[in-house]
Design a protein around this motif. Structure first.
Motif, PDB file in Angstrom:
ATOM      1  N   ALA A 253       2.350  13.796  -1.995  1.00  0.00           N
ATOM      2  CA  ALA A 253       3.322  12.962  -2.708  1.00  0.00           C
ATOM      3  C   ALA A 253       3.356  11.547  -2.130  1.00  0.00           C
ATOM      4  O   ALA A 253       3.222  11.362  -0.918  1.00  0.00           O
ATOM      5  N   VAL A 254       3.530  10.569  -3.027  1.00  0.00           N
ATOM      6  CA  VAL A 254       3.739   9.195  -2.562  1.00  0.00           C
ATOM      7  C   VAL A 254       5.178   9.105  -2.061  1.00  0.00           C
ATOM      8  O   VAL A 254       6.128   9.383  -2.808  1.00  0.00           O
ATOM      9  N   VAL A 255       5.347   8.764  -0.790  1.00  0.00           N
ATOM     10  CA  VAL A 255       6.686   8.813  -0.187  1.00  0.00           C
ATOM     11  C   VAL A 255       7.179   7.466   0.318  1.00  0.00           C
ATOM     12  O   VAL A 255       8.296   7.358   0.820  1.00  0.00           O
TER      13      VAL A 255
ATOM     14  N   ALA B 231      -1.491   9.508   4.635  1.00  0.00           N
ATOM     15  CA  ALA B 231      -2.650   8.819   4.077  1.00  0.00           C
ATOM     16  C   ALA B 231      -2.165   7.539   3.425  1.00  0.00           C
ATOM     17  O   ALA B 231      -0.996   7.422   3.029  1.00  0.00           O
ATOM     18  N   LEU B 232      -3.046   6.554   3.351  1.00  0.00           N
ATOM     19  CA  LEU B 232      -2.731   5.261   2.750  1.00  0.00           C
ATOM     20  C   LEU B 232      -3.654   5.045   1.570  1.00  0.00           C
ATOM     21  O   LEU B 232      -4.871   5.217   1.694  1.00  0.00           O
ATOM     22  N   LEU B 233      -3.081   4.703   0.418  1.00  0.00           N
ATOM     23  CA  LEU B 233      -3.880   4.559  -0.793  1.00  0.00           C
ATOM     24  C   LEU B 233      -4.434   3.133  -0.871  1.00  0.00           C
ATOM     25  O   LEU B 233      -3.759   2.209  -1.327  1.00  0.00           O
TER      26      LEU B 233
ATOM     27  N   THR C 293       0.840  -1.197   0.000  1.00  0.00           N
ATOM     28  CA  THR C 293       0.000   0.000   0.000  1.00  0.00           C
ATOM     29  C   THR C 293       0.879   1.252   0.000  1.00  0.00           C
ATOM     30  O   THR C 293       1.803   1.364   0.799  1.00  0.00           O
ATOM     31  N   GLU C 294       0.570   2.198  -0.892  1.00  0.00           N
ATOM     32  CA  GLU C 294       1.362   3.419  -0.971  1.00  0.00           C
ATOM     33  C   GLU C 294       1.053   4.359   0.190  1.00  0.00           C
ATOM     34  O   GLU C 294      -0.098   4.500   0.592  1.00  0.00           O
TER      35      GLU C 294
ATOM     36  N   TYR D 229       7.932   2.243   5.357  1.00  0.00           N
ATOM     37  CA  TYR D 229       9.056   3.183   5.319  1.00  0.00           C
ATOM     38  C   TYR D 229       8.584   4.565   4.870  1.00  0.00           C
ATOM     39  O   TYR D 229       7.822   4.679   3.902  1.00  0.00           O
ATOM     40  N   VAL D 230       9.038   5.591   5.610  1.00  0.00           N
ATOM     41  CA  VAL D 230       8.733   6.987   5.252  1.00  0.00           C
ATOM     42  C   VAL D 230      10.024   7.794   5.341  1.00  0.00           C
ATOM     43  O   VAL D 230      10.980   7.375   6.003  1.00  0.00           O
ATOM     44  N   PRO D 231      10.074   8.970   4.702  1.00  0.00           N
ATOM     45  CA  PRO D 231      11.251   9.833   4.850  1.00  0.00           C
ATOM     46  C   PRO D 231      11.416  10.238   6.316  1.00  0.00           C
ATOM     47  O   PRO D 231      10.419  10.344   7.039  1.00  0.00           O
TER      48      PRO D 231
END
Lengths: 125, 377
Positions: free
Chosen positions: B318-320, B353-355, B310-311, B340-342
């Motif tokens: 932005a998708v991160v 948010a989760l797509l 899941t993005e 994982y995120v920046p």
């Protein structure tokens, strides 16, 4: 109300006038395992035959639930959104998913009856 | 099910207990059980009930698919240190440590348990899907006087849960005195075992290595105790996810380094002075410069679980990043995930948010673990 009919996607359908009540079969909930989340369509949505319009998630995976007949979604079962375990406990009564109105009754003619569905499940096991 | 799947020593017992078997890492393994008789009175069966049985009482997992091996020879500890970031020279006899098998580029080839058995040899337990590759890598990299001996003739059982200590102490009095990450060779009801007080659920418990031919006997002895019910891979996954523990191939792999994976704690203090392990320079740079991304806990604000892949969407749209493990947490009573995120977003409470199925569902970064660890330290 007509006898219950079944689809190859493991949904059951019961027709009352031109309103079809739809849910997933006892076999389907058994195969899914513990249901933890249900997403239902908005009421008023026009659905085509075979259109994905609800989601059922078990601890293992997410599955689509398809509209087995074309029509308009007129009612959804909020009880299974509040308590998804109802789908496991009582899939063919309290665990129904949604109702579709404006249904052409002949659409159910080609679906399986209980005996045919049982055989279909046994065959695909 | 494909005939070429390997089986564990408990294959017959799983069938008898009503297991639903699935293919996992080349093995036929129980994902969950449909219990009957006495076992059904203890536990309803299914992933949820098996998960909760482990949190509340004691669950028995067959983890015989995992790779067990001995590393022996005078220089075994030093040889292992060349490939893992943990302090192995300082690992006392009778103690076990979680570590990482490192590639030269700083990627993680596997995560593993290393135990000092006190007889000059170390036991390693590696992931089932990685064992052939791990053993080949170790053979290539260990010096000639250090021997790797795989133990395909041994089963592995995990007894996990708040009652695990009382259960095993009844059958093996010495086990009751063990603390978290202790290891000892001891008989359980006359069966020779190597017991470690460890696990993969966040609960107190044991992993018990036993000869393949005795594994079913031992499992039956443990299942005879009224607190114990079997649990499958489904519950094992939801338990470890709630405990914030990484699953190799999902949360960590050859493209993740230990710093971004949040596993810097697995690098020994002395090792951080010398960085003399495979990939050490890269890991040192990641620690010094800061990671490019960070593994975090994620809670959805709603009830839809977000699965692996899941993005993850930042507040700016932005998708991160992506979810690496996600599902419903039975003890939390809500969806839980890791991903994982920046670094800038890796702060508890940060809205993301989760797509999911084309919809951006609100969620937030949350502390790990989701379920407090209850190890007997």
């Amino acid at each position: 109300m007509t006898e219950t009919r079944f689809t190859r996607d493991h949904e059951w359908v019961r027709l009352d006038g031109d309103v079809a009540t739809v849910g997933i079969t006892a076999h389907a909930q058994e195969a899914l395992g513990d249901v933890v989340f249900v997403e239902l369509p908005d009421t008023g949505r026009a659905v085509g035959d075979g259109e994905a319009c609800a989601v059922v998630e078990s601890v293992k995976a997410a599955s689509d639930v398809f509209a087995p007949v074309a029509g308009t979604v007129t009612e959804v079962n909020e009880a299974i959104v509040e308590d998804p375990s109802l789908v496991n406990a009582d899939p063919t009564e309290a665990g129904w998913f949604f109702r579709i109105s404006g249904v052409d009754a002949s659409a159910l003619d080609e679906m399986m009856d209980q005996a045919e569905y049982d055989a279909f499940v046994a065959e695909s096991a | 099910m494909a005939d070429d799947l390997r089986t564990t020593p408990l294959a017959a017992l799983h069938r008898e207990l009503g297991a639903r078997m699935v293919a996992f890492a080349g093995y036929s393994m129980p994902v969950q059980y449909d219990f009957s008789g006495e076992m059904a009175r203890r536990c309803r069966g299914g992933v949820l009930a098996e998960h909760l049985h482990c949190r509340n009482r004691a669950a028995l997992f067959d983890v015989s698919h995992m790779g067990q091996a001995l590393v022996s020879g005078t220089g075994a500890a030093a040889a292992l240190e060349a490939l893992v970031p943990g302090d192995i020279l300082g690992l006392k006899p009778g103690r076990q440590r979680y570590s990482l098998l490192m590639a030269d580029d700083g990627g993680i080839l596997d995560d593993l348990m290393i135990a000092n058995l006190g007889d000059g040899s170390f036991s390693v337990v590696v992931n089932a899907a990685r064992k052939e590759a791990d053993f080949a890598y170790l053979r290539t990299r260990l010096p000639a006087d250090v021997t790797l001996t795989p133990q395909p003739d041994r089963g592995l059982l995990a007894l996990q849960g708040p009652h695990a200590g009382a259960v095993l102490a009844r059958l093996c009095p010495g086990a009751g005195a063990m603390r978290f990450m202790a290891v000892a060779a001891m008989p359980v009801e006359g069966i020779a075992c190597v017991i470690s007080r460890s696990g993969y659920t966040g609960e107190d418990g044991f992993e018990i290595s036993v000869a393949a031919g005795e594994t079913e006997n031992l499992a039956r002895i443990l299942l005879h105790e009224p607190e114990v019910a079997p649990a499958g891979l489904g519950a094992r996954d939801s338990l470890r996810l709630e405990a914030g523990l990484c699953l190799y191939g999902h949360d960590i792999d050859a493209t993740t380094n230990p710093v971004e994976a949040g596993l810097t704690w697995a690098i020994g203090k002395r090792r951080k002075m010398e960085w003399d392990f495979a990939g050490g320079a890269t890991v040192r740079a990641a620690l010094h410069d800061g990671p490019r991304r960070v593994r975090v806990g994620i809670r959805a604000n709603g009830r839809a679980p977000a699965r692996e892949g899941t993005e993850i969407i930042a507040p700016n749209g932005a998708v991160v990043g992506a979810i690496t493990s996600g599902g419903f947490g039975p003890s939390v009573g809500a969806p839980v995930a890791m991903g994982y995120v920046p670094p800038g977003l890796a702060v508890d409470g940060t809205p993301i948010a989760l797509l999911v199925r084309g919809k951006a569902l609100p969620a937030h970064v949350a502390p790990l673990p989701f379920q407090p660890h209850r190890y007997l330290r």
